[in-house]
Design an enzyme around this catalytic site. Structure first.
Site, PDB file in Angstrom:
ATOM      1  N   HIS A 248      33.363  40.101   7.781  1.00 32.71           N
ATOM      2  CA  HIS A 248      34.695  40.702   7.856  1.00 32.71           C
ATOM      3  C   HIS A 248      35.580  40.204   6.706  1.00 32.71           C
ATOM      4  CE1 HIS A 248      38.277  42.215  10.213  1.00 32.71           C
ATOM      5  NE2 HIS A 248      38.865  41.333   9.422  1.00 32.71           N
ATOM      6  N   GLU A 249      35.678  38.896   6.582  1.00 38.93           N
ATOM      7  CA  GLU A 249      36.555  38.337   5.540  1.00 38.93           C
ATOM      8  C   GLU A 249      36.019  38.685   4.156  1.00 38.93           C
ATOM      9  OE1 GLU A 249      39.366  37.484   6.395  1.00 38.93           O
ATOM     10  OE2 GLU A 249      38.982  37.260   8.538  1.00 38.93           O
ATOM     11  N   GLU A 278      42.437  47.112   7.204  1.00 35.70           N
ATOM     12  CA  GLU A 278      41.236  46.572   7.840  1.00 35.70           C
ATOM     13  C   GLU A 278      39.997  47.442   7.607  1.00 35.70           C
ATOM     14  OE1 GLU A 278      40.926  43.593   9.229  1.00 35.70           O
ATOM     15  OE2 GLU A 278      43.042  43.090   8.997  1.00 35.70           O
ATOM     16  N   ILE A 381      54.505  42.770  18.354  1.00 36.06           N
ATOM     17  CA  ILE A 381      55.510  43.784  18.001  1.00 36.06           C
ATOM     18  C   ILE A 381      56.945  43.265  18.068  1.00 36.06           C
ATOM     19  CG2 ILE A 381      53.953  45.646  18.704  1.00 36.06           C
ATOM     20  CD1 ILE A 381      55.999  46.184  21.017  1.00 36.06           C
ATOM     21  N   PHE A 382      57.174  42.185  18.830  1.00 42.17           N
ATOM     22  CA  PHE A 382      58.560  41.701  18.917  1.00 42.17           C
ATOM     23  C   PHE A 382      58.817  40.498  18.020  1.00 42.17           C
ATOM     24  CE2 PHE A 382      58.090  43.899  23.092  1.00 42.17           C
ATOM     25  CZ  PHE A 382      58.936  44.953  22.777  1.00 42.17           C
ATOM     26  N   ALA A 383      57.783  39.762  17.691  1.00 36.46           N
ATOM     27  CA  ALA A 383      57.986  38.592  16.815  1.00 36.46           C
ATOM     28  C   ALA A 383      57.146  38.686  15.550  1.00 36.46           C
ATOM     29  CB  ALA A 383      57.654  37.315  17.572  1.00 36.46           C
ATOM     30  N   GLY A 384      56.203  39.636  15.496  1.00 30.11           N
ATOM     31  CA  GLY A 384      55.310  39.720  14.342  1.00 30.11           C
ATOM     32  C   GLY A 384      55.563  40.967  13.512  1.00 30.11           C
ATOM     33  N   TYR A 386      53.902  43.883  13.594  1.00 29.00           N
ATOM     34  CA  TYR A 386      53.203  45.074  14.054  1.00 29.00           C
ATOM     35  C   TYR A 386      54.056  46.076  14.810  1.00 29.00           C
ATOM     36  CZ  TYR A 386      48.774  43.240  12.457  1.00 29.00           C
ATOM     37  OH  TYR A 386      47.747  42.785  11.666  1.00 29.00           O
TER      38      TYR A 386
END
Ligand SMILES: [Zn+2]
Length: 457
Positions: A248-249, A278, A381-384, A386
């Site tokens: 993946h990385e 991604e 969604i509230f702190a990041g 996204y």
């Protein structure tokens, strides 16, 4: 939750888990409403109808396309998830449990883990013996040589490293010219390093920052993982998840390193639509289950013996275990996220939890508990980063599955065809990056890989 036989304990943990950050000073409800209100205000100031439109302005998807994708995935997964539930009940009954007909939230993970053990029993410890780090890196080199005609060679000593286990590599094109470099820092070091795995750029390709004014500066990446360290002479023996993580990385690193884009601002991973980032990483993960790649890697570290055929089959089967159920649980939060950032009125009568419950009616086999306040800990969604973008995980998975299917169509055992398709992938997806918009994907490949295509048609 997967292993505790004590049902009352599981219930206690579950109830505590879904009500985190919901009382007294730590209640996030008001903060969530305030955030949603301000985001809507911001969007309106900038002349968008809602925050999702603003957040997705630079993405590949639109609100409609994202909703359409989630709905298609939902309907394609529903029957399979219903079947998963039936299977679970039947299995719980066969194990002599009383609650089989009344499985609750805190029973699902527990019984599905028992079912998984009985169906796909693979011992992780035994499996590790077949995945040693040197073999995995060699398999990865062989794969990218076939697909992209690049050569990865060790270049230890060329650049200083921050730890003796860190390796340095050079990437060359088919004519032997260096294209890029990367560091690889593989092992877990609990007190030194954050958990997880990531790829970051050290420097990006750039003509402006060229040293000689003729050739572009070459990109350098670093890949950091947290896998099982080597012990003495015994190499690092990896779980299949750790192998997937390296692939993946490395997929992210490929996009950074194989760029032909000389303009630094759109070279490599820069300027890529957020919901397409991604793509190369998940694309590379698919190869971990490609027979030739996997069997080329999976050799016992002491005896050199190949992975037994029945274990390979179990690995493949385990990949689609309860796939419908897991897709549904992933799209719950993606759907709520979109709803809250499109139609939701922060000053209206409906609460954010009402929205969650409404979404869950169509998505979950068992409705959430009345006190479920999972939104209070939805920090993505509230702190990041996204907000209105949580669907991006699924969007990119569709893209990567679609890209991988081009290789399947070409023939996974036909190395000439793989090479041609690899060149196409490199020229269109890896090399152009932010310089060109990706195309519209098809959903079929993802559903097929999850064993869900029959349900879709
Ligand atoms: Zn990633």
């Amino acid at each position: 939750m997967q292993h505790a036989w004590n049902r009352a304990l599981r219930e206690e943990i579950y109830r505590a888990y879904v009500t985190r950050a919901t009382s007294g000073d730590l209640d996030n409800t008001l903060i969530i409403n305030q955030i949603l209100k301000l985001r809507l205000e911001q969007a309106k100031l900038l002349d968008y109808n809602n925050y999702a439109e603003l957040s997705m302005a630079m993405n590949m998807a639109t609100v409609d396309k994202a909703e359409e994708l989630l709905e298609k995935l939902r309907s394609a997964s529903w029957d399979a998830a219903v079947q998963d539930m039936e299977d679970l009940k039947r299995f719980a009954k066969s194990q002599g449990t009383k609650e089989y007909d009344d499985l609750r939230h805190w029973d699902i993970k527990f019984w599905s883990e028992r079912l998984r053990e009985s169906k796909h029993d693979i011992s992780e410890e035994e499996l590790r013996q077949y995945f040693s780090l040197p073999n995995v890196m060699e398999g990865l080199s062989n794969l990218v040589r076939t697909l992209f005609e690049i050569e990865i060679e060790s270049a230890d000593g060329l650049a200083p490293v921050w730890n003796n286990d860190v390796r340095f590599y050079r990437v060359k094109d088919s004519s032997g010219n260096p294209m890029a470099y990367f560091y690889f820092d593989p092992y877990s070091q609990p007190f030194e390093k954050e958990r997880g795995a990531w790829m970051s750029k050290v420097v990006g390709r750039s003509c402006v920052l060229s040293r000689d004014g003729v050739n572009a500066r070459l990109p350098i990446a670093h890949i950091v993982c947290n896998q099982t360290p080597r012990v003495g002479n015994k190499p690092s023996l990896m779980t299949i998840e750790e192998v997937e993580t390296v692939f993946h990385e490395f997929g992210h690193a490929l996009q950074h390193m194989l760029t032909r884009q000389d303009e630094g601002l759109v070279a490599g991973n820069r300027g890529i639509e957020e919901d397409a980032v991604e793509l190369p990483s998940q694309f590379m993960e698919n190869w971990c289950y490609h027979r030739e790649t996997l069997m080329g890697i999976a050799k016992h570290y002491e005896t050199g013996e190949s992975l037994p055929e029945d274990v390979y089959r179990k690995l493949l089967a385990a990949r689609t275990f309860r796939a419908g159920t897991s897709i549904l649980s992933e799209i719950r939060f993606a759907s709520v996220d979109l709803q809250l950032h499109t139609k939701y009125d922060p000053g209206g009568l409906e609460s954010v939890y009402d929205v969650d419950r409404r979404v869950c009616e169509k998505i979950r086999m068992i409705p959430p508990l009345p006190e479920d306040r999972s939104l209070c800990t939805f920090d993505h969604i509230f702190a990041g980063q996204y907000a209105a973008s949580f669907y991006g995980y699924k969007w990119a998975e569709v893209l990567s599955a679609d890209a991988f299917s081009a290789f399947e169509d070409a023939g996974l055992n036909d190395s000439k065809a793989l090479k041609e398709t690899g060149q196409r992938f490199q020229k269109t997806i890896l090399a152009l990056e932010g310089g060109k918009d990706p195309l519209q994907p098809s959903l079929d490949a993802l559903l097929r890989h999850n064993g869900l295509l029959a349900a879709a048609t």
